[in-house]
Design a protein around this motif. Structure first.
Motif, PDB file in Angstrom:
ATOM      1  N   ALA A 105       0.828  -1.204   0.000  1.00  0.00           N
ATOM      2  CA  ALA A 105       0.000   0.000   0.000  1.00  0.00           C
ATOM      3  C   ALA A 105       0.862   1.254   0.000  1.00  0.00           C
ATOM      4  O   ALA A 105       0.569   2.217  -0.721  1.00  0.00           O
ATOM      5  N   ALA A 106       1.929   1.262   0.781  1.00  0.00           N
ATOM      6  CA  ALA A 106       2.805   2.434   0.834  1.00  0.00           C
ATOM      7  C   ALA A 106       3.495   2.677  -0.501  1.00  0.00           C
ATOM      8  O   ALA A 106       3.555   3.812  -0.988  1.00  0.00           O
ATOM      9  N   VAL A 107       3.992   1.612  -1.119  1.00  0.00           N
ATOM     10  CA  VAL A 107       4.663   1.760  -2.420  1.00  0.00           C
ATOM     11  C   VAL A 107       3.670   2.216  -3.486  1.00  0.00           C
ATOM     12  O   VAL A 107       3.971   3.114  -4.287  1.00  0.00           O
ATOM     13  N   ALA A 108       2.479   1.623  -3.503  1.00  0.00           N
ATOM     14  CA  ALA A 108       1.465   2.018  -4.483  1.00  0.00           C
ATOM     15  C   ALA A 108       1.043   3.470  -4.270  1.00  0.00           C
ATOM     16  O   ALA A 108       0.805   4.197  -5.243  1.00  0.00           O
ATOM     17  N   GLY A 109       0.963   3.902  -3.034  1.00  0.00           N
ATOM     18  CA  GLY A 109       0.606   5.297  -2.753  1.00  0.00           C
ATOM     19  C   GLY A 109       1.653   6.267  -3.253  1.00  0.00           C
ATOM     20  O   GLY A 109       1.328   7.318  -3.817  1.00  0.00           O
ATOM     21  N   GLY A 155      -2.746   3.369  -8.818  1.00  0.00           N
ATOM     22  CA  GLY A 155      -1.931   3.322  -7.605  1.00  0.00           C
ATOM     23  C   GLY A 155      -2.728   3.657  -6.365  1.00  0.00           C
ATOM     24  O   GLY A 155      -2.602   2.997  -5.323  1.00  0.00           O
ATOM     25  N   LEU A 156      -3.575   4.665  -6.460  1.00  0.00           N
ATOM     26  CA  LEU A 156      -4.385   5.035  -5.304  1.00  0.00           C
ATOM     27  C   LEU A 156      -5.474   3.998  -5.028  1.00  0.00           C
ATOM     28  O   LEU A 156      -5.872   3.786  -3.878  1.00  0.00           O
ATOM     29  N   GLY A 157      -5.947   3.317  -6.084  1.00  0.00           N
ATOM     30  CA  GLY A 157      -6.892   2.220  -5.885  1.00  0.00           C
ATOM     31  C   GLY A 157      -6.255   1.053  -5.153  1.00  0.00           C
ATOM     32  O   GLY A 157      -6.834   0.482  -4.222  1.00  0.00           O
ATOM     33  N   VAL A 158      -5.030   0.692  -5.561  1.00  0.00           N
ATOM     34  CA  VAL A 158      -4.302  -0.376  -4.886  1.00  0.00           C
ATOM     35  C   VAL A 158      -4.014   0.023  -3.438  1.00  0.00           C
ATOM     36  O   VAL A 158      -4.111  -0.794  -2.521  1.00  0.00           O
ATOM     37  N   LEU A 159      -3.667   1.292  -3.235  1.00  0.00           N
ATOM     38  CA  LEU A 159      -3.419   1.795  -1.879  1.00  0.00           C
ATOM     39  C   LEU A 159      -4.624   1.564  -0.987  1.00  0.00           C
ATOM     40  O   LEU A 159      -4.488   1.038   0.126  1.00  0.00           O
ATOM     41  N   SER A 160      -5.797   1.911  -1.451  1.00  0.00           N
ATOM     42  CA  SER A 160      -6.977   1.789  -0.599  1.00  0.00           C
ATOM     43  C   SER A 160      -7.319   0.333  -0.306  1.00  0.00           C
ATOM     44  O   SER A 160      -7.656  -0.018   0.830  1.00  0.00           O
TER      45      SER A 160
END
Length: 118
Positions: free
Chosen positions: A49-53, A90-95
């Motif tokens: 999540a951190a990397v995707a964000g 990326g923000l979708g994967v983060l969430s």
């Protein structure tokens, strides 16, 4: 803000910092194998999540830079639309991964506290 979540573990109700990526929680629940496995899964999800964000934020920044350039007609369409798509992904994967990490952390604490009663 950077300490991450705090959880209550044990009979004494001690507050334990889960750490930004769950490292502290792993040390807190390591005596219970099931809880340790859940905490490790949560930590992996928190790292993803951190990397995707970070990637999503950088992509959106590049897209905004292209959109706000001095001459919008010479802006790169690839940079503009590619940045928007990668940023949204990326923000979708983060969430999704952040919610999954929270679920794993909650399960780890529950399994740890359940074993204390025995």
């Amino acid at each position: 803000m950077f300490g991450g979540s705090r959880v209550v573990t044990g009979r004494d109700g001690a507050w334990t910092s889960a750490g930004v990526l769950g490292g502290g929680l792993i040390f807190a629940v390591e005596r219970v194998p099931g809880a340790l496995a859940e905490a490790q899964h949560g930590r992996r999800d928190a790292i993803v999540a951190a990397v995707a964000g970070v990637i999503g934020t950088l992509a959106l920044s590049a897209s905004l830079q292209a959109a706000t350039s001095a001459d919008i007609l010479t802006a790169s369409d690839t940079q503009l639309w590619g940045g928007l798509l990668v940023g949204a992904a990326g923000l979708g994967v983060l969430s999704v991964k952040a919610a999954s990490a929270d679920n794993h952390f909650s399960r780890a604490v529950w399994l740890y506290n359940r074993e204390l009663a025995r």
